[in-house]
Design a protein around this motif. Structure first.
Motif, PDB file in Angstrom:
ATOM      1  N   ILE A 139       0.852  -1.194   0.000  1.00  8.57           N
ATOM      2  CA  ILE A 139       0.000   0.000   0.000  1.00  8.57           C
ATOM      3  C   ILE A 139       0.883   1.236   0.000  1.00  8.57           C
ATOM      4  N   ASN A 140       0.560   2.196  -0.857  1.00  5.62           N
ATOM      5  CA  ASN A 140       1.441   3.349  -1.016  1.00  5.62           C
ATOM      6  C   ASN A 140       1.495   4.204   0.248  1.00  5.62           C
ATOM      7  N   ALA A 141       2.654   4.828   0.446  1.00  6.58           N
ATOM      8  CA  ALA A 141       2.914   5.581   1.673  1.00  6.58           C
ATOM      9  C   ALA A 141       2.173   6.906   1.724  1.00  6.58           C
ATOM     10  N   ARG A 142       1.646   7.368   0.626  1.00  2.35           N
ATOM     11  CA  ARG A 142       0.855   8.604   0.637  1.00  2.35           C
ATOM     12  C   ARG A 142      -0.514   8.358   1.259  1.00  2.35           C
ATOM     13  N   ASP A 143      -1.154   7.277   0.868  1.00  6.37           N
ATOM     14  CA  ASP A 143      -2.489   6.974   1.391  1.00  6.37           C
ATOM     15  C   ASP A 143      -2.438   6.384   2.796  1.00  6.37           C
ATOM     16  N   MET A 144      -1.394   5.632   3.098  1.00  5.11           N
ATOM     17  CA  MET A 144      -1.310   4.965   4.385  1.00  5.11           C
ATOM     18  C   MET A 144       0.130   5.041   4.914  1.00  5.11           C
ATOM     19  N   GLN A 170      -1.579  -9.674  -3.494  1.00  3.20           N
ATOM     20  CA  GLN A 170      -2.712  -8.846  -3.908  1.00  3.20           C
ATOM     21  C   GLN A 170      -2.119  -7.596  -4.552  1.00  3.20           C
ATOM     22  N   LEU A 171      -2.284  -7.448  -5.850  1.00  2.00           N
ATOM     23  CA  LEU A 171      -1.628  -6.380  -6.603  1.00  2.00           C
ATOM     24  C   LEU A 171      -2.649  -5.313  -6.979  1.00  2.00           C
ATOM     25  N   ASP A 172      -2.599  -4.198  -6.268  1.00  2.00           N
ATOM     26  CA  ASP A 172      -3.456  -3.059  -6.565  1.00  2.00           C
ATOM     27  C   ASP A 172      -2.676  -2.132  -7.491  1.00  2.00           C
ATOM     28  N   LEU A 173      -3.155  -1.977  -8.728  1.00  2.00           N
ATOM     29  CA  LEU A 173      -2.415  -1.202  -9.717  1.00  2.00           C
ATOM     30  C   LEU A 173      -2.377   0.283  -9.366  1.00  2.00           C
ATOM     31  N   TYR A 174      -3.342   0.752  -8.610  1.00  2.00           N
ATOM     32  CA  TYR A 174      -3.334   2.133  -8.113  1.00  2.00           C
ATOM     33  C   TYR A 174      -2.132   2.353  -7.196  1.00  2.00           C
ATOM     34  N   HIS A 175      -1.973   1.499  -6.206  1.00  2.42           N
ATOM     35  CA  HIS A 175      -0.831   1.625  -5.305  1.00  2.42           C
ATOM     36  C   HIS A 175       0.488   1.419  -6.058  1.00  2.42           C
ATOM     37  N   SER A 201      -8.251   4.711 -10.863  1.00  5.85           N
ATOM     38  CA  SER A 201      -7.451   5.709 -11.561  1.00  5.85           C
ATOM     39  C   SER A 201      -6.427   6.325 -10.624  1.00  5.85           C
ATOM     40  N   VAL A 202      -5.372   6.848 -11.221  1.00  3.05           N
ATOM     41  CA  VAL A 202      -4.327   7.569 -10.486  1.00  3.05           C
ATOM     42  C   VAL A 202      -4.250   8.981 -11.076  1.00  3.05           C
ATOM     43  N   PRO A 203      -4.247  10.032 -10.242  1.00  8.35           N
ATOM     44  CA  PRO A 203      -4.073  10.001  -8.791  1.00  8.35           C
ATOM     45  C   PRO A 203      -5.360  10.067  -7.970  1.00  8.35           C
ATOM     46  N   ALA A 204      -6.519  10.218  -8.594  1.00  7.85           N
ATOM     47  CA  ALA A 204      -7.726  10.557  -7.831  1.00  7.85           C
ATOM     48  C   ALA A 204      -8.440   9.357  -7.222  1.00  7.85           C
ATOM     49  N   ARG A 205      -8.097   8.156  -7.623  1.00 12.67           N
ATOM     50  CA  ARG A 205      -8.743   6.917  -7.189  1.00 12.67           C
ATOM     51  C   ARG A 205     -10.235   6.896  -7.546  1.00 12.67           C
ATOM     52  N   HIS A 206     -10.533   7.399  -8.734  1.00 14.88           N
ATOM     53  CA  HIS A 206     -11.892   7.354  -9.256  1.00 14.88           C
ATOM     54  C   HIS A 206     -12.004   6.194 -10.258  1.00 14.88           C
ATOM     55  N   GLU A 207     -12.982   6.282 -11.170  1.00 16.54           N
ATOM     56  CA  GLU A 207     -13.201   5.245 -12.168  1.00 16.54           C
ATOM     57  C   GLU A 207     -11.884   4.909 -12.875  1.00 16.54           C
ATOM     58  N   PRO A 208     -11.651   3.618 -13.166  1.00 22.26           N
ATOM     59  CA  PRO A 208     -10.320   3.170 -13.596  1.00 22.26           C
ATOM     60  C   PRO A 208      -9.942   3.513 -15.028  1.00 22.26           C
ATOM     61  N   ASP A 209     -10.852   4.116 -15.798  1.00 23.15           N
ATOM     62  CA  ASP A 209     -10.538   4.422 -17.191  1.00 23.15           C
ATOM     63  C   ASP A 209      -9.976   5.824 -17.378  1.00 23.15           C
ATOM     64  N   GLY A 210      -9.672   6.529 -16.278  1.00 19.39           N
ATOM     65  CA  GLY A 210      -9.101   7.869 -16.395  1.00 19.39           C
ATOM     66  C   GLY A 210      -7.748   7.949 -15.725  1.00 19.39           C
ATOM     67  N   GLY A 232     -10.668  -6.542  -8.685  1.00 18.21           N
ATOM     68  CA  GLY A 232     -11.478  -5.762  -7.765  1.00 18.21           C
ATOM     69  C   GLY A 232     -11.502  -4.289  -8.150  1.00 18.21           C
ATOM     70  N   CYS A 233     -12.687  -3.722  -8.185  1.00 20.13           N
ATOM     71  CA  CYS A 233     -12.863  -2.313  -8.541  1.00 20.13           C
ATOM     72  C   CYS A 233     -12.880  -1.500  -7.246  1.00 20.13           C
ATOM     73  N   GLU A 234     -11.678  -1.267  -6.709  1.00 23.07           N
ATOM     74  CA  GLU A 234     -11.548  -0.592  -5.432  1.00 23.07           C
ATOM     75  C   GLU A 234     -11.322   0.904  -5.696  1.00 23.07           C
ATOM     76  N   TYR A 235     -12.372   1.550  -6.161  1.00 21.20           N
ATOM     77  CA  TYR A 235     -12.270   2.980  -6.453  1.00 21.20           C
ATOM     78  C   TYR A 235     -13.456   3.730  -5.865  1.00 21.20           C
ATOM     79  N   ARG A 236     -13.246   5.037  -5.688  1.00 24.56           N
ATOM     80  CA  ARG A 236     -14.307   5.915  -5.192  1.00 24.56           C
ATOM     81  C   ARG A 236     -14.947   6.605  -6.381  1.00 24.56           C
TER      82      ARG A 236
END
Length: 257
Positions: A139-144, A170-175, A201-210, A232-236
């Motif tokens: 998990i990235n150090a910015r979020d956690m 568990q590979l989260d492509l956002y992190h 999506s990066v950096p906003a963690r929204h829908e994964p196509d942006g 897993g669609c772990e986005y806001r």
């Protein structure tokens, strides 16, 4: 062809938790995941899964005292009894919910003593339930900030050291993008260890196509390495969940369809 699981902790939050299952199925998802089921009775969640005809791809172990800043117990010195109790609680829920994977949260800790405890606790969890598949997640150090596992190579080292067949990555492509980048080559290099994938999506963690990640390209990479598990669609969602599902339309199969 990718198989997507809606993350019900982040998606469909316009509804109470137990109503999100039917909403996910109506949108075309065939599986779901969530962080923590423990505020609800396992039988109620099982009924929601069955009622919607959904598989459960993933859930997390209890994080400890979330409000106090705890983010898992596996690497915390002096907390081994609490960790064992958390695994027992997760396994009791898993007996009812039947998740394909359980993510063992590492916790906020650093140093060699924490690493020794982490490896021993992961081994302990795998031995407590050899039939259950477990994962660990960088998990990235910015979020956690301060999370015990940040980089994928570190996770690989831990998995190799534990040496249990029911422990994977568990590979989260956002992190991954935030911490390391070079996502395509890292997916290829990590392919033997990957047991669950998550996207946003990066950096906003929204829908994964942006944002910074090319979703279609990365889904092609996952196909090429032979990954057949859930994504897993772990986005806001940037707005209402259903309004942002245009990216998912080509893969969706509405309930009853």
């Amino acid at each position: 062809m990718p198989r997507f699981a809606a993350n019900l902790t982040m998606m469909f939050t316009e509804r109470p938790f137990l109503e999100r299952f039917a909403a996910a199925r109506a949108a075309g998802f065939e599986a779901v995941e969530f962080l923590f089921p423990y505020e609800h009775d396992a039988a109620e969640i099982r009924a929601a899964l069955d009622g919607a005809g959904l598989a459960l791809a993933l859930m997390n172990t209890p994080p400890g005292d979330w409000e106090a800043g705890e983010r898992g117990l596996a690497s915390l010195p002096g907390r081994v009894p609490d960790f064992v109790a958390s695994i027992r609680q997760a396994l009791a829920y898993a007996e009812v919910l039947r998740p394909e994977r359980i993510h063992v949260m590492a916790g906020i800790s650093r140093g060699p003593w924490a690493r020794s405890i982490y490896a021993a606790n992961l081994s302990r969890a795998c031995e407590m339930a050899p039939q259950q598949q477990f994962t660990i997640e960088p998990i990235n150090a910015r979020d956690m900030p301060g999370y015990h596992i940040v980089e994928t190579q570190d996770a690989r080292t831990v998995i190799d050291a534990v040496g249990k067949g029911n422990l994977g990555l568990q590979l989260d492509l956002y992190h991954l993008q935030i911490t390391e980048g070079d996502v395509t080559r890292r997916i290829e290099a990590l392919s033997p260890l990957i047991r669950h994938v998550q996207i946003a999506s990066v950096p906003a963690r929204h829908e994964p196509d942006g944002g910074e990640l090319a979703l279609d390209h990365l889904l092609g990479v996952l196909d090429r390495i032979g990954y057949t598990g859930w994504i897993g669609c772990e986005y806001r969602p940037a707005g209402e969940t259903e309004a942002g599902l245009g990216w998912f339309a080509r893969w969706a199969r509405p309930a009853g369809g």
